[in-house]
Design a protein around this motif. Structure first.
Motif, PDB file in Angstrom:
ATOM      1  N   ALA A 168       0.855  -1.187   0.000  1.00 12.86           N
ATOM      2  CA  ALA A 168       0.000   0.000   0.000  1.00 12.86           C
ATOM      3  C   ALA A 168       0.886   1.231   0.000  1.00 12.86           C
ATOM      4  O   ALA A 168       1.989   1.211   0.557  1.00 12.86           O
ATOM      5  CB  ALA A 168      -0.896   0.014   1.240  1.00 12.86           C
ATOM      6  N   ILE A 169       0.399   2.277  -0.624  1.00 16.46           N
ATOM      7  CA  ILE A 169       1.132   3.541  -0.644  1.00 16.46           C
ATOM      8  C   ILE A 169       0.124   4.674  -0.440  1.00 16.46           C
ATOM      9  O   ILE A 169      -0.990   4.621  -0.964  1.00 16.46           O
ATOM     10  CB  ILE A 169       1.943   3.692  -1.965  1.00 16.46           C
ATOM     11  N   LEU A 170       0.509   5.645   0.361  1.00 18.02           N
ATOM     12  CA  LEU A 170      -0.382   6.772   0.630  1.00 18.02           C
ATOM     13  C   LEU A 170      -0.697   7.525  -0.665  1.00 18.02           C
ATOM     14  O   LEU A 170       0.163   7.632  -1.545  1.00 18.02           O
ATOM     15  CB  LEU A 170       0.248   7.718   1.649  1.00 18.02           C
ATOM     16  N   PRO A 171      -1.911   8.061  -0.777  1.00 17.69           N
ATOM     17  CA  PRO A 171      -2.327   8.730  -2.024  1.00 17.69           C
ATOM     18  C   PRO A 171      -1.374   9.824  -2.510  1.00 17.69           C
ATOM     19  O   PRO A 171      -1.124   9.936  -3.709  1.00 17.69           O
ATOM     20  CB  PRO A 171      -3.701   9.308  -1.680  1.00 17.69           C
ATOM     21  N   GLN A 172      -0.814  10.606  -1.611  1.00 18.49           N
ATOM     22  CA  GLN A 172       0.052  11.700  -2.036  1.00 18.49           C
ATOM     23  C   GLN A 172       1.375  11.229  -2.628  1.00 18.49           C
ATOM     24  O   GLN A 172       2.102  12.009  -3.235  1.00 18.49           O
ATOM     25  CB  GLN A 172       0.298  12.703  -0.899  1.00 18.49           C
ATOM     26  N   TYR A 173       1.686   9.944  -2.492  1.00 17.90           N
ATOM     27  CA  TYR A 173       2.928   9.388  -3.052  1.00 17.90           C
ATOM     28  C   TYR A 173       2.673   8.484  -4.259  1.00 17.90           C
ATOM     29  O   TYR A 173       3.613   7.934  -4.821  1.00 17.90           O
ATOM     30  CB  TYR A 173       3.689   8.609  -1.982  1.00 17.90           C
ATOM     31  N   GLN A 174       1.413   8.325  -4.631  1.00 17.71           N
ATOM     32  CA  GLN A 174       1.089   7.469  -5.770  1.00 17.71           C
ATOM     33  C   GLN A 174       1.493   8.144  -7.074  1.00 17.71           C
ATOM     34  O   GLN A 174       1.663   9.356  -7.132  1.00 17.71           O
ATOM     35  CB  GLN A 174      -0.404   7.127  -5.764  1.00 17.71           C
ATOM     36  N   ARG A 175       1.661   7.330  -8.099  1.00 17.61           N
ATOM     37  CA  ARG A 175       1.985   7.774  -9.452  1.00 17.61           C
ATOM     38  C   ARG A 175       3.345   8.486  -9.526  1.00 17.61           C
ATOM     39  O   ARG A 175       3.548   9.386 -10.325  1.00 17.61           O
ATOM     40  CB  ARG A 175       0.871   8.645 -10.037  1.00 17.61           C
ATOM     41  N   GLN A 176       4.278   8.040  -8.664  1.00 12.67           N
ATOM     42  CA  GLN A 176       5.637   8.571  -8.686  1.00 12.67           C
ATOM     43  C   GLN A 176       6.661   7.463  -8.935  1.00 12.67           C
ATOM     44  O   GLN A 176       7.858   7.702  -8.853  1.00 12.67           O
ATOM     45  CB  GLN A 176       5.956   9.276  -7.362  1.00 12.67           C
ATOM     46  N   GLY A 177       6.192   6.242  -9.183  1.00 10.08           N
ATOM     47  CA  GLY A 177       7.087   5.119  -9.444  1.00 10.08           C
ATOM     48  C   GLY A 177       7.676   4.486  -8.195  1.00 10.08           C
ATOM     49  O   GLY A 177       8.522   3.598  -8.296  1.00 10.08           O
ATOM     50  N   LEU A 178       7.237   4.923  -7.018  1.00  7.56           N
ATOM     51  CA  LEU A 178       7.813   4.418  -5.774  1.00  7.56           C
ATOM     52  C   LEU A 178       7.462   2.949  -5.535  1.00  7.56           C
ATOM     53  O   LEU A 178       8.306   2.165  -5.091  1.00  7.56           O
ATOM     54  CB  LEU A 178       7.372   5.278  -4.588  1.00  7.56           C
ATOM     55  N   MET A 179       6.227   2.562  -5.835  1.00 10.62           N
ATOM     56  CA  MET A 179       5.831   1.166  -5.612  1.00 10.62           C
ATOM     57  C   MET A 179       6.487   0.258  -6.645  1.00 10.62           C
ATOM     58  O   MET A 179       6.938  -0.845  -6.316  1.00 10.62           O
ATOM     59  CB  MET A 179       4.304   1.018  -5.639  1.00 10.62           C
ATOM     60  N   THR A 180       6.563   0.688  -7.876  1.00 15.33           N
ATOM     61  CA  THR A 180       7.237  -0.102  -8.913  1.00 15.33           C
ATOM     62  C   THR A 180       8.687  -0.344  -8.515  1.00 15.33           C
ATOM     63  O   THR A 180       9.188  -1.467  -8.577  1.00 15.33           O
ATOM     64  CB  THR A 180       7.173   0.634 -10.267  1.00 15.33           C
ATOM     65  N   SER A 181       9.345   0.701  -8.079  1.00 15.60           N
ATOM     66  CA  SER A 181      10.736   0.601  -7.630  1.00 15.60           C
ATOM     67  C   SER A 181      10.849  -0.333  -6.425  1.00 15.60           C
ATOM     68  O   SER A 181      11.756  -1.164  -6.354  1.00 15.60           O
ATOM     69  CB  SER A 181      11.247   2.002  -7.276  1.00 15.60           C
ATOM     70  N   SER A 182       9.920  -0.216  -5.493  1.00 14.63           N
ATOM     71  CA  SER A 182       9.938  -1.045  -4.283  1.00 14.63           C
ATOM     72  C   SER A 182       9.726  -2.525  -4.598  1.00 14.63           C
ATOM     73  O   SER A 182      10.432  -3.385  -4.067  1.00 14.63           O
ATOM     74  CB  SER A 182       8.854  -0.575  -3.305  1.00 14.63           C
ATOM     75  N   LEU A 183       8.759  -2.809  -5.463  1.00 18.27           N
ATOM     76  CA  LEU A 183       8.490  -4.209  -5.819  1.00 18.27           C
ATOM     77  C   LEU A 183       9.715  -4.862  -6.461  1.00 18.27           C
ATOM     78  O   LEU A 183      10.122  -5.962  -6.073  1.00 18.27           O
ATOM     79  CB  LEU A 183       7.292  -4.303  -6.773  1.00 18.27           C
ATOM     80  N   SER A 184      10.297  -4.186  -7.426  1.00 18.93           N
ATOM     81  CA  SER A 184      11.475  -4.739  -8.096  1.00 18.93           C
ATOM     82  C   SER A 184      12.626  -4.945  -7.120  1.00 18.93           C
ATOM     83  O   SER A 184      13.299  -5.975  -7.148  1.00 18.93           O
ATOM     84  CB  SER A 184      11.921  -3.822  -9.236  1.00 18.93           C
ATOM     85  N   ALA A 185      12.844  -3.969  -6.249  1.00 19.93           N
ATOM     86  CA  ALA A 185      13.948  -4.057  -5.292  1.00 19.93           C
ATOM     87  C   ALA A 185      13.751  -5.217  -4.310  1.00 19.93           C
ATOM     88  O   ALA A 185      14.699  -5.949  -4.007  1.00 19.93           O
ATOM     89  CB  ALA A 185      14.089  -2.740  -4.536  1.00 19.93           C
ATOM     90  N   VAL A 186      12.541  -5.378  -3.809  1.00 18.54           N
ATOM     91  CA  VAL A 186      12.267  -6.470  -2.866  1.00 18.54           C
ATOM     92  C   VAL A 186      12.429  -7.824  -3.550  1.00 18.54           C
ATOM     93  O   VAL A 186      13.060  -8.737  -3.001  1.00 18.54           O
ATOM     94  CB  VAL A 186      10.853  -6.320  -2.249  1.00 18.54           C
ATOM     95  N   MET A 187      11.887  -7.961  -4.753  1.00 12.75           N
ATOM     96  CA  MET A 187      12.018  -9.241  -5.452  1.00 12.75           C
ATOM     97  C   MET A 187      13.481  -9.565  -5.733  1.00 12.75           C
ATOM     98  O   MET A 187      13.916 -10.702  -5.562  1.00 12.75           O
ATOM     99  CB  MET A 187      11.181  -9.244  -6.731  1.00 12.75           C
ATOM    100  N   ASN A 188      14.255  -8.573  -6.138  1.00 15.36           N
ATOM    101  CA  ASN A 188      15.683  -8.795  -6.368  1.00 15.36           C
ATOM    102  C   ASN A 188      16.398  -9.206  -5.084  1.00 15.36           C
ATOM    103  O   ASN A 188      17.211 -10.129  -5.078  1.00 15.36           O
ATOM    104  CB  ASN A 188      16.344  -7.549  -6.961  1.00 15.36           C
ATOM    105  N   ALA A 189      16.119  -8.514  -3.993  1.00 11.84           N
ATOM    106  CA  ALA A 189      16.772  -8.818  -2.716  1.00 11.84           C
ATOM    107  C   ALA A 189      16.409 -10.222  -2.228  1.00 11.84           C
ATOM    108  O   ALA A 189      17.280 -10.970  -1.776  1.00 11.84           O
ATOM    109  CB  ALA A 189      16.390  -7.773  -1.671  1.00 11.84           C
ATOM    110  N   TYR A 190      15.145 -10.591  -2.341  1.00  8.57           N
ATOM    111  CA  TYR A 190      14.723 -11.923  -1.895  1.00  8.57           C
ATOM    112  C   TYR A 190      15.306 -13.011  -2.799  1.00  8.57           C
ATOM    113  O   TYR A 190      15.621 -14.098  -2.339  1.00  8.57           O
ATOM    114  CB  TYR A 190      13.202 -12.010  -1.811  1.00  8.57           C
ATOM    115  N   HIS A 191      15.459 -12.699  -4.057  1.00 12.44           N
ATOM    116  CA  HIS A 191      16.094 -13.666  -4.954  1.00 12.44           C
ATOM    117  C   HIS A 191      17.568 -13.815  -4.604  1.00 12.44           C
ATOM    118  O   HIS A 191      18.074 -14.919  -4.452  1.00 12.44           O
ATOM    119  CB  HIS A 191      15.943 -13.246  -6.417  1.00 12.44           C
ATOM    120  N   ASP A 192      18.266 -12.698  -4.453  1.00  9.76           N
ATOM    121  CA  ASP A 192      19.702 -12.734  -4.191  1.00  9.76           C
ATOM    122  C   ASP A 192      20.029 -13.352  -2.834  1.00  9.76           C
ATOM    123  O   ASP A 192      20.954 -14.161  -2.723  1.00  9.76           O
ATOM    124  CB  ASP A 192      20.310 -11.328  -4.257  1.00  9.76           C
TER     125      ASP A 192
END
Length: 175
Positions: free
Chosen positions: A94-118
């Motif tokens: 979840a991301i607060l409305p004022q931070y949506q549509r800034q690519g923060l969740m996309t960046s977070s998802l990719s980073a978490v998946m990479n970290a869990y894979h590594d």
């Protein structure tokens, strides 16, 4: 585990995150998408924060630009048939409305998946969202999740149609 991108830092929750956890839980739209009732008191937020703090797979998403917690991500392990080995993780976010549509969740998802894979050698991730939650669906698809199946929640959980997505690490790796 330290997880960072240019835009976000993902860290474990701390006591001083109570105000933002309360804000996230009071947002009716966010609470609905997390399939929980909105918080009615700070005590409910404190209980939720305590749960987040005790879970090593719960992450506060911190916007580096704003230097503030802007969302959360939780990963629930799915065990393999041996009931011991973690086969995959199911993501909730979840991301607060004022931070949506800034690519923060996309960046977070990719980073978490990479970290869990590594670090943990996880190659499969799952996520679910209500069929009406097109923002989350687009975010999942943007990082490479594909449609797995749909199911109807039981009445006691709201009875809505839920779309499940999955991400399997292939030869190309994560985006």
């Amino acid at each position: 585990m330290n997880i960072q991108t240019e835009a976000v830092q993902l860290r474990h929750f701390i006591a001083s995150d109570l105000a933002v956890v309360y804000q996230i839980g009071c947002e009716k739209g966010i609470a609905k998408q997390l399939n929980m009732p909105p918080f009615q008191s700070e005590h409910e937020a404190q209980s939720f924060l305590t749960m987040l703090q005790s879970d090593e797979h719960s992450w506060a998403i911190v916007s580096k630009k704003a230097d503030a917690v802007c969302g959360l991500m939780m990963l629930a392990p799915n065990l393999a048939q041996d009931d011991v080995t973690v086969e995959s993780y199911e993501l909730s976010f979840a991301i607060l409305p004022q931070y949506q549509r800034q690519g923060l969740m996309t960046s977070s998802l990719s980073a978490v998946m990479n970290a869990y894979h590594d670090d943990l050698h996880i190659t499969k991730f799952m996520a679910a969202c209500f069929i009406t939650n097109q923002k989350s669906a687009r975010c999942l698809q943007k990082v490479g999740f594909t449609t797995a199946y749909q199911t109807q929640l039981p009445d006691y959980l709201g009875g809505e149609l839920v779309q499940y997505y999955q991400y399997n690490l292939g030869e190309k790796g994560f985006r």
